[in-house]
Design a protein around this motif. Structure first.
Motif, mmCIF file in Angstrom:
data_model
loop_
_atom_site.group_PDB
_atom_site.id
_atom_site.type_symbol
_atom_site.label_atom_id
_atom_site.label_comp_id
_atom_site.label_asym_id
_atom_site.label_seq_id
_atom_site.Cartn_x
_atom_site.Cartn_y
_atom_site.Cartn_z
ATOM 1 N N PHE A 22 0.815 -1.210 0.000
ATOM 2 C CA PHE A 22 0.000 0.000 0.000
ATOM 3 C C PHE A 22 0.854 1.268 0.000
ATOM 4 C CE2 PHE A 22 -3.345 -2.915 1.200
ATOM 5 C CZ PHE A 22 -4.449 -2.378 0.562
ATOM 6 N N ARG A 33 2.300 -6.979 -5.461
ATOM 7 C CA ARG A 33 1.476 -5.827 -5.085
ATOM 8 C C ARG A 33 0.078 -5.952 -5.684
ATOM 9 N NH1 ARG A 33 4.663 -1.711 -6.098
ATOM 10 N NH2 ARG A 33 4.963 -1.069 -3.944
ATOM 11 N N LEU A 37 -3.354 -6.068 -3.480
ATOM 12 C CA LEU A 37 -4.388 -5.049 -3.632
ATOM 13 C C LEU A 37 -5.720 -5.668 -4.078
ATOM 14 C CD1 LEU A 37 -2.382 -2.148 -5.335
ATOM 15 C CD2 LEU A 37 -2.962 -2.433 -2.920
ATOM 16 N N LYS A 41 -9.025 -5.677 -1.697
ATOM 17 C CA LYS A 41 -10.294 -5.113 -2.173
ATOM 18 C C LYS A 41 -11.420 -6.114 -2.012
ATOM 19 C CE LYS A 41 -12.408 -2.918 -6.207
ATOM 20 N NZ LYS A 41 -12.212 -2.478 -7.615
#
Length: 334
Positions: A22, A33, A37, A41
């Motif tokens: 982040f 990454r 992410l 989510k």
């Protein structure tokens, strides 16, 4: 609400790696990454902004300095915010006028511990070079979006090519007397379009015909100028069979006047706008025009800022990119 531990477990990484994912300046492999992410989510996890700021020394806030809020700038902001939001940044919008022409005024707007600043085209400050130097001295990443100069780190739109394509489209369709309608003042945007028209006419070996109008950025005024220009066109000694117009608003004003006098568009005279306003597709006939890549410009500006904030190596051509326009052919120009 999920926790960082649940995200780390689902990804098979440590909580420290999740934090780094982040923090866009940290060294986490792009694939890792993206995976973190995506799972975060899905699980509904977002890091606490205050805690993240304390850990990274970053505010995760970016300021947009805007001179005028209108349709095209909204599209640019949409593209800009989508990328920034995905990267974990919030976007603040600050309005400034051309009278705000010193560093102190700008610094008041951007001093609140922001991480970067994006400046939109109407901001034409007298000492912009000095302001940019101050940004660089402070180590504050900046980007200009569609500016009136290409001297600074910028995302530019190639209006010259767009104008050239529009003129050639009408010429290919048999138009022999292609006129230009628009302001002729020596301002940046005016001269870019006018000179592109003149260059295209020279290459086509056609005589340039320029009908001048006042310069005003308000669509309502441009519409009036387009409507009133019919007097110039009808008093011109030669018959004009096509007109490249400065903006869509001006073209629609002209289109209405031509129709009220019984002129048939495009049979007798072709009309081409410029900038692809939302309303241009609803005229009768629908208006041919040149679309500007506004949302793409905002997207590109955000990505450049993220790279600058991540302290990536400056590209060989600098922090600058040029985006193409797109010819939109509708019924008004056949």
């Amino acid at each position: 609400m999920s926790s960082i531990k649940k995200v780390a477990k689902a990804c098979g990484v440590s909580t420290r790696t999740v934090n780094r994912a982040f923090n866009m300046t940290s060294s986490v492999a792009p694939k890792t990454r993206a995976k973190i992410l995506k799972i975060a989510k899905k699980l509904g996890y977002t890091p606490n902004p205050a805690a993240l700021a304390l850990k990274t020394g970053k505010s995760f806030e970016v300021t947009v300095v805007l001179g005028l809020l209108e349709e095209h700038h909204v599209d640019k902001i949409v593209g800009f915010e989508k990328v920034m939001k995905k990267a974990g940044y919030s976007v603040n919008i600050v309005f400034a006028s051309n009278q705000c022409n010193d560093w102190q005024s700008i610094s008041e707007m951007v001093k609140n511990h922001i991480d970067a600043v994006a400046i939109f085209p109407e901001i034409d400050l007298d000492n912009m070079g000095e302001i940019v130097n101050r940004f660089e001295e402070k180590g504050l990443p900046y980007i200009f979006i569609d500016p009136i100069t290409n001297c600074f780190d910028s995302v530019l739109i190639d209006r010259k090519v767009g104008m050239d394509e529009a003129i050639r489209h009408m010429a290919v369709n048999g138009r022999k007397k292609i006129a230009y309608l628009g302001p002729t003042e020596k301002s940046f945007y005016t001269q870019v379009r006018l000179q592109a028209y003149l260059n295209a006419m020279a290459e086509l070996k056609q005589e340039p015909i320029v009908f001048g109008t006042p310069e005003d950025s308000r669509p309502s005024e441009q519409h009036k100028f387009g409507a009133w220009s019919i007097f110039q066109i009808f008093s011109y000694p030669k018959k004009v069979d096509a007109i490249q117009v400065y903006t869509d608003a001006m073209a629609i004003g002209l289109l209405g006047s031509l129709q009220r006098t019984g002129k048939k568009v495009p049979k007798e005279i072709a009309i081409m706008g410029f900038d692809n306003r939302e309303f241009s597709k609803y005229t009768n006939p629908p208006l041919s025009t040149v679309a500007l890549p506004n949302e793409e410009a905002g997207d590109a500006a955000a990505r450049i800022l993220l790279d600058k904030m991540a302290k990536k190596t400056k590209p060989k051509n600098g922090w600058r990119t040029v985006l193409p326009t797109k010819l939109i052919v509708r019924e008004s120009s056949f």
